[in-house]
Design a protein around this motif. Structure first.
Motif, PDB file in Angstrom:
ATOM      1  N   LEU A 127       0.960  -1.155   0.376  1.00 29.16           N
ATOM      2  CA  LEU A 127       0.288   0.059   0.240  1.00 29.16           C
ATOM      3  C   LEU A 127       1.074   1.364   0.115  1.00 29.16           C
ATOM      4  CD1 LEU A 127      -2.816  -0.882   2.735  1.00 29.16           C
ATOM      5  CD2 LEU A 127      -2.788  -0.642  -0.265  1.00 29.16           C
ATOM      6  N   ALA A 128       1.646   1.572   1.226  1.00 27.34           N
ATOM      7  CA  ALA A 128       2.818   2.318   1.247  1.00 27.34           C
ATOM      8  C   ALA A 128       3.679   2.796  -0.813  1.00 27.34           C
ATOM      9  CB  ALA A 128       3.858   2.482   2.270  1.00 27.34           C
ATOM     10  N   MET A 129       4.272   1.663  -0.924  1.00 21.70           N
ATOM     11  CA  MET A 129       5.196   2.084  -1.960  1.00 21.70           C
ATOM     12  C   MET A 129       4.583   1.149  -3.912  1.00 21.70           C
ATOM     13  SD  MET A 129       8.088   2.268  -0.266  1.00 21.70           S
ATOM     14  CE  MET A 129       8.719   2.516  -2.378  1.00 21.70           C
ATOM     15  N   GLY A 130       3.259   0.965  -3.133  1.00 26.16           N
ATOM     16  CA  GLY A 130       2.968   0.409  -4.972  1.00 26.16           C
ATOM     17  C   GLY A 130       2.993  -0.742  -4.915  1.00 26.16           C
ATOM     18  N   ALA A 131       2.272  -0.690  -6.545  1.00 30.16           N
ATOM     19  CA  ALA A 131       2.095  -2.143  -6.612  1.00 30.16           C
ATOM     20  C   ALA A 131       2.923  -2.044  -7.984  1.00 30.16           C
ATOM     21  CB  ALA A 131       0.852  -2.478  -7.013  1.00 30.16           C
ATOM     22  N   SER A 132       3.297  -3.473  -8.539  1.00 31.54           N
ATOM     23  CA  SER A 132       4.218  -3.067  -9.841  1.00 31.54           C
ATOM     24  C   SER A 132       3.279  -4.350 -10.792  1.00 31.54           C
ATOM     25  CB  SER A 132       6.012  -3.272  -9.818  1.00 31.54           C
ATOM     26  OG  SER A 132       5.719  -5.124  -9.217  1.00 31.54           O
ATOM     27  N   ALA A 133       3.594  -3.777 -12.159  1.00 32.04           N
ATOM     28  CA  ALA A 133       2.944  -4.457 -13.259  1.00 32.04           C
ATOM     29  C   ALA A 133       4.707  -4.138 -14.990  1.00 32.04           C
ATOM     30  CB  ALA A 133       1.911  -3.955 -13.383  1.00 32.04           C
ATOM     31  N   ILE A 134       3.674  -5.097 -15.375  1.00 34.34           N
ATOM     32  CA  ILE A 134       3.626  -5.166 -17.016  1.00 34.34           C
ATOM     33  C   ILE A 134       2.987  -4.795 -17.792  1.00 34.34           C
ATOM     34  CG2 ILE A 134       6.249  -6.380 -16.708  1.00 34.34           C
ATOM     35  CD1 ILE A 134       4.829  -9.327 -18.132  1.00 34.34           C
ATOM     36  N   THR A 135       3.532  -5.188 -19.139  1.00 31.72           N
ATOM     37  CA  THR A 135       2.202  -4.246 -19.941  1.00 31.72           C
ATOM     38  C   THR A 135       2.453  -5.655 -20.740  1.00 31.72           C
ATOM     39  OG1 THR A 135       3.193  -2.795 -21.712  1.00 31.72           O
ATOM     40  CG2 THR A 135       1.795  -1.633 -20.377  1.00 31.72           C
ATOM     41  N   LEU A 136       1.233  -6.036 -21.340  1.00 33.63           N
ATOM     42  CA  LEU A 136       0.954  -6.704 -22.754  1.00 33.63           C
ATOM     43  C   LEU A 136       0.401  -7.354 -24.341  1.00 33.63           C
ATOM     44  CD1 LEU A 136       0.474 -10.047 -20.160  1.00 33.63           C
ATOM     45  CD2 LEU A 136       3.504  -9.470 -21.735  1.00 33.63           C
ATOM     46  N   ILE A 248      -5.153   0.534  -5.196  1.00 30.62           N
ATOM     47  CA  ILE A 248      -4.078   0.673  -5.258  1.00 30.62           C
ATOM     48  C   ILE A 248      -2.950   1.407  -5.880  1.00 30.62           C
ATOM     49  CG2 ILE A 248      -4.203  -2.283  -5.934  1.00 30.62           C
ATOM     50  CD1 ILE A 248      -1.528  -2.512  -3.904  1.00 30.62           C
ATOM     51  N   ALA A 249      -2.063   1.861  -6.040  1.00 34.93           N
ATOM     52  CA  ALA A 249      -1.479   2.889  -6.370  1.00 34.93           C
ATOM     53  C   ALA A 249      -0.222   0.988  -7.386  1.00 34.93           C
ATOM     54  CB  ALA A 249       0.106   3.651  -5.881  1.00 34.93           C
ATOM     55  N   VAL A 250      -0.296   1.944  -7.952  1.00 39.28           N
ATOM     56  CA  VAL A 250       0.972   1.283  -9.312  1.00 39.28           C
ATOM     57  C   VAL A 250       2.251   1.832  -9.974  1.00 39.28           C
ATOM     58  CG1 VAL A 250       1.270  -0.436 -11.491  1.00 39.28           C
ATOM     59  CG2 VAL A 250      -0.758  -0.264 -10.218  1.00 39.28           C
ATOM     60  N   ALA A 263       3.401   5.469  -3.578  1.00 42.46           N
ATOM     61  CA  ALA A 263       2.208   5.848  -4.038  1.00 42.46           C
ATOM     62  C   ALA A 263       1.739   7.274  -3.375  1.00 42.46           C
ATOM     63  CB  ALA A 263       0.930   5.356  -2.621  1.00 42.46           C
ATOM     64  N   GLY A 264       1.163   7.192  -4.928  1.00 40.59           N
ATOM     65  CA  GLY A 264       1.394   9.498  -5.157  1.00 40.59           C
ATOM     66  C   GLY A 264      -0.155   9.854  -4.026  1.00 40.59           C
TER      67      GLY A 264
END
Length: 283
Positions: A127-136, A248-250, A263-264
């Motif tokens: 929650l504090a640092m944000g999640a991470s993702a990729i694009t496909l 949740i922030a990404v 997280a902004g």
């Protein structure tokens, strides 16, 4: 806790809750589903979920064989038998059991399953640092507005995300616009506005997506539904929404840092405002 499921007219221990091998959900993914959050016995946007379930069933010509009041009663009873403080209710409807053939040759009785499990929540660090993702590149079928149980593309996407050590994969259209995630809707903050792709055949009308936009508007945040890209000038935050994540922030996508990598303010505020609504609902 020993879990109980409702399957085709009976409550059964989860380990005994089975459907026939020739159920068309198993053979063809010929069915639809819903996931509903429940906080202290209060169901979040229940009518909206049931509206969407009915729309999905109508789109593929499945009859639930249960009236809205009967279905609501079953949902409440399933929760009563599995009373987690924060729960997620899963409803799945398939066309039913028949000899395997693409073209159905006879009238059959639809299968209906309801379960209740504990609702998972993101960690404090996430929650504090944000999640991470990729694009496909988007490899899904062209009716993502139907909440189909045919989720193979999303499974592939999630596996690829896990292989790269991130939380989610976001689908891109042919022009590079972000559509949605494997199990989430996606948003950006661009020049101070909350931006998300409009609803169409490429994007599911997420119930939490709708709630996010409503709460944003209530707090004076401008909402714009349009196609958007990660490289747009003025993009300062990204976030995703779902029943299990709320908002949740990404903070990282394709190894690119979004904003300052945490997280902004808008994503954090939206999440807190949503949690406040959940807590008020429990009262």
């Amino acid at each position: 806790m020993s879990l109980t499921a409702w399957v085709n007219g009976r409550f059964l221990p989860l380990e005994e809750a089975t459907v026939h091998i020739e159920d068309r959900g198993f053979q063809f993914a010929d069915g639809v589903y819903e996931v509903i959050a429940c906080f202290g016995g209060k169901f979040l946007e229940l009518d909206a979920h049931l509206d969407r379930l009915e729309q999905s069933c109508e789109a593929i010509n499945i009859s639930l064989l249960k009236s809205r009041p009967e279905l609501i009663e079953l949902i409440h009873e399933t929760y009563r038998r599995n009373p987690f403080d924060h729960a997620m209710i899963y409803i799945q409807a398939t066309r039913g059991v028949a000899p395997r053939s693409h073209l159905l040759q006879q009238e059959i009785v639809p299968t209906l399953v309801i379960t209740s499990r504990e609702l998972p929540t993101p960690s404090a660090n996430k929650l504090a640092m944000g999640a991470s993702a990729i694009t496909l590149p988007d490899i899904r079928w062209q009716r993502c507005d139907i909440k189909s149980i045919a989720l193979l593309a999303s499974v592939i996407g999630k596996q690829e995300a896990a292989r790269k050590g991130v939380d989610e994969a976001f689908w891109l259209d042919n022009e590079g616009h972000i559509l949605e995630g494997c199990a989430t809707n996606c948003f950006a903050v661009i020049d101070g506005e909350l931006v998300t792709h409009p609803l169409d055949h490429q994007v599911l009308g997420g119930i939490t997506r709708h709630l996010t936009l409503k709460i944003a508007r209530q707090h004076g945040i401008t909402v714009t539904e349009r196609p958007w890209k990660l490289d747009e000038p003025g993009l300062t935050e990204c976030m995703m929404s779902s029943t299990t994540n709320a908002v949740i922030a990404v903070s990282h996508i394709n190894d690119k840092t979004i904003g300052d990598g945490t997280a902004g303010p808008i994503s954090s505020n939206l999440r807190q405002w949503m949690i406040d609504e959940f807590e008020a609902m429990k009262q």
